[in-house]
Design a protein around this motif. Structure first.
Motif, mmCIF file in Angstrom:
data_model
loop_
_atom_site.group_PDB
_atom_site.id
_atom_site.type_symbol
_atom_site.label_atom_id
_atom_site.label_comp_id
_atom_site.label_asym_id
_atom_site.label_seq_id
_atom_site.Cartn_x
_atom_site.Cartn_y
_atom_site.Cartn_z
ATOM 1 N N SER A 1 -17.154 -40.261 45.028
ATOM 2 C CA SER A 1 -17.184 -39.573 44.295
ATOM 3 C C SER A 1 -17.989 -40.165 42.736
ATOM 4 C CB SER A 1 -15.432 -39.271 43.026
ATOM 5 O OG SER A 1 -14.672 -39.106 44.054
ATOM 6 N N MET A 2 -17.805 -41.306 42.763
ATOM 7 C CA MET A 2 -18.896 -41.360 41.359
ATOM 8 C C MET A 2 -20.236 -41.378 41.673
ATOM 9 S SD MET A 2 -17.194 -45.363 40.702
ATOM 10 C CE MET A 2 -18.636 -46.110 39.257
ATOM 11 N N PHE A 3 -20.259 -41.571 42.528
ATOM 12 C CA PHE A 3 -22.218 -40.860 43.612
ATOM 13 C C PHE A 3 -21.763 -39.096 43.284
ATOM 14 C CE2 PHE A 3 -24.974 -38.680 47.262
ATOM 15 C CZ PHE A 3 -25.710 -39.150 46.625
ATOM 16 N N VAL A 4 -21.165 -38.938 43.368
ATOM 17 C CA VAL A 4 -21.559 -37.200 43.389
ATOM 18 C C VAL A 4 -21.296 -36.916 41.484
ATOM 19 C CG1 VAL A 4 -20.005 -34.889 43.363
ATOM 20 C CG2 VAL A 4 -20.245 -36.291 45.584
ATOM 21 N N ILE A 5 -20.402 -37.765 40.818
ATOM 22 C CA ILE A 5 -20.589 -37.326 39.990
ATOM 23 C C ILE A 5 -22.220 -37.523 38.366
ATOM 24 C CG2 ILE A 5 -19.720 -38.051 36.767
ATOM 25 C CD1 ILE A 5 -16.900 -38.702 38.971
ATOM 26 N N VAL A 6 -22.966 -38.424 39.421
ATOM 27 C CA VAL A 6 -23.897 -39.148 38.627
ATOM 28 C C VAL A 6 -25.031 -38.286 39.125
ATOM 29 C CG1 VAL A 6 -25.515 -40.648 39.047
ATOM 30 C CG2 VAL A 6 -23.532 -41.544 38.652
ATOM 31 N N LEU A 7 -24.442 -37.681 40.367
ATOM 32 C CA LEU A 7 -26.100 -36.364 41.338
ATOM 33 C C LEU A 7 -25.505 -35.237 39.966
ATOM 34 C CD1 LEU A 7 -28.059 -35.678 43.016
ATOM 35 C CD2 LEU A 7 -26.228 -35.524 44.919
ATOM 36 N N CYS A 8 -24.352 -34.835 40.146
ATOM 37 C CA CYS A 8 -24.401 -33.406 39.198
ATOM 38 C C CYS A 8 -24.639 -33.902 37.819
ATOM 39 C CB CYS A 8 -22.925 -33.136 39.723
ATOM 40 S SG CYS A 8 -22.094 -33.091 40.942
ATOM 41 N N SER A 9 -24.376 -34.502 37.287
ATOM 42 C CA SER A 9 -24.863 -34.956 36.007
ATOM 43 C C SER A 9 -26.147 -34.846 35.539
ATOM 44 C CB SER A 9 -24.074 -36.150 35.795
ATOM 45 O OG SER A 9 -24.787 -36.863 33.767
ATOM 46 N N SER A 10 -26.697 -35.309 36.832
ATOM 47 C CA SER A 10 -28.320 -35.516 36.191
ATOM 48 C C SER A 10 -28.700 -34.580 36.880
ATOM 49 C CB SER A 10 -28.668 -36.652 37.605
ATOM 50 O OG SER A 10 -28.654 -36.341 38.744
ATOM 51 N N GLN A 11 -28.596 -33.033 37.411
ATOM 52 C CA GLN A 11 -28.771 -32.093 37.759
ATOM 53 C C GLN A 11 -28.333 -30.865 36.857
ATOM 54 O OE1 GLN A 11 -26.652 -31.110 41.588
ATOM 55 N NE2 GLN A 11 -28.475 -31.730 42.463
ATOM 56 N N VAL A 12 -27.161 -31.240 36.254
ATOM 57 C CA VAL A 12 -27.220 -30.887 34.686
ATOM 58 C C VAL A 12 -28.074 -31.067 33.605
ATOM 59 C CG1 VAL A 12 -25.638 -30.012 33.311
ATOM 60 C CG2 VAL A 12 -24.597 -30.184 35.370
ATOM 61 N N ASN A 13 -28.268 -32.017 33.716
ATOM 62 C CA ASN A 13 -29.343 -32.689 31.942
ATOM 63 C C ASN A 13 -30.540 -32.035 32.841
ATOM 64 O OD1 ASN A 13 -27.467 -33.779 31.175
ATOM 65 N ND2 ASN A 13 -27.413 -36.023 32.608
ATOM 66 N N ALA B 1 -6.432 -48.583 54.080
ATOM 67 C CA ALA B 1 -5.881 -47.953 52.892
ATOM 68 C C ALA B 1 -6.912 -48.344 51.538
ATOM 69 C CB ALA B 1 -4.449 -47.753 52.848
ATOM 70 N N SER B 2 -6.950 -49.521 51.151
ATOM 71 C CA SER B 2 -7.895 -49.879 50.024
ATOM 72 C C SER B 2 -9.148 -49.606 50.729
ATOM 73 C CB SER B 2 -7.793 -51.699 49.650
ATOM 74 O OG SER B 2 -6.701 -51.553 49.580
ATOM 75 N N THR B 3 -9.902 -50.074 51.360
ATOM 76 C CA THR B 3 -10.764 -49.633 51.847
ATOM 77 C C THR B 3 -11.371 -48.331 51.978
ATOM 78 O OG1 THR B 3 -10.708 -52.014 53.462
ATOM 79 C CG2 THR B 3 -13.074 -49.985 53.770
ATOM 80 N N HIS B 4 -10.692 -47.642 52.000
ATOM 81 C CA HIS B 4 -10.473 -45.924 52.004
ATOM 82 C C HIS B 4 -10.428 -45.434 50.868
ATOM 83 C CE1 HIS B 4 -10.878 -41.880 53.347
ATOM 84 N NE2 HIS B 4 -9.666 -41.713 52.472
ATOM 85 N N ARG B 5 -10.277 -46.227 50.128
ATOM 86 C CA ARG B 5 -9.762 -45.527 48.763
ATOM 87 C C ARG B 5 -10.632 -46.287 47.720
ATOM 88 N NH1 ARG B 5 -5.140 -48.099 46.925
ATOM 89 N NH2 ARG B 5 -3.704 -47.603 48.322
ATOM 90 N N LEU B 6 -11.866 -47.296 48.171
ATOM 91 C CA LEU B 6 -12.839 -47.781 47.581
ATOM 92 C C LEU B 6 -13.962 -47.065 47.773
ATOM 93 C CD1 LEU B 6 -14.585 -49.766 45.896
ATOM 94 C CD2 LEU B 6 -14.595 -51.434 47.853
ATOM 95 N N GLN B 7 -14.107 -46.783 48.930
ATOM 96 C CA GLN B 7 -15.387 -45.908 49.842
ATOM 97 C C GLN B 7 -15.443 -44.027 49.578
ATOM 98 O OE1 GLN B 7 -14.782 -45.784 53.859
ATOM 99 N NE2 GLN B 7 -16.272 -47.767 54.295
ATOM 100 N N SER B 8 -14.017 -43.972 49.038
ATOM 101 C CA SER B 8 -13.515 -42.322 47.990
ATOM 102 C C SER B 8 -13.868 -42.112 46.445
ATOM 103 C CB SER B 8 -12.162 -41.961 48.331
ATOM 104 O OG SER B 8 -11.914 -41.092 47.559
ATOM 105 N N LEU B 9 -14.207 -43.821 45.953
ATOM 106 C CA LEU B 9 -14.264 -43.670 44.941
ATOM 107 C C LEU B 9 -15.981 -43.482 44.199
ATOM 108 C CD1 LEU B 9 -12.900 -44.075 41.924
ATOM 109 C CD2 LEU B 9 -13.258 -46.635 42.099
ATOM 110 N N ILE B 10 -16.434 -44.575 45.503
ATOM 111 C CA ILE B 10 -18.048 -45.187 45.234
ATOM 112 C C ILE B 10 -18.700 -43.341 45.915
ATOM 113 C CG2 ILE B 10 -19.668 -45.820 46.400
ATOM 114 C CD1 ILE B 10 -18.326 -48.537 46.719
#
Length: 58
Positions: free
Chosen positions: A14-26, A3-12
């Motif tokens: 999510s962070m990747f998607v946020i950075v990608l969307c942010s750069s596209q919006v910019n 479960a911890s591994t899955h949560r960590l992968q999910s967090l990583i």
């Protein structure tokens, strides 16, 4: 442990998607707005508004 591994992968992911969307919006904002030369400030560009690293730190 699994479960911890899955949560960590999910967090990583999510962070990747946020950075990608942010750069596209910019990029979209840059294309829409263009260069900020102070044209929206009082007196327009002719007023002599200066934007530099030094003035941005104020």
């Amino acid at each position: 442990m699994q479960a911890s591994t899955h949560r960590l992968q999910s967090l990583i992911f999510s962070m990747f998607v946020i950075v990608l969307c942010s750069s596209q919006v910019n990029r979209l904002i840059d294309a829409e707005v263009g260069e900020d030369r102070g044209q929206m400030l009082p007196g327009c560009v002719e007023a002599g508004w200066e934007v530099s690293t030094a003035t941005m730190e104020l």
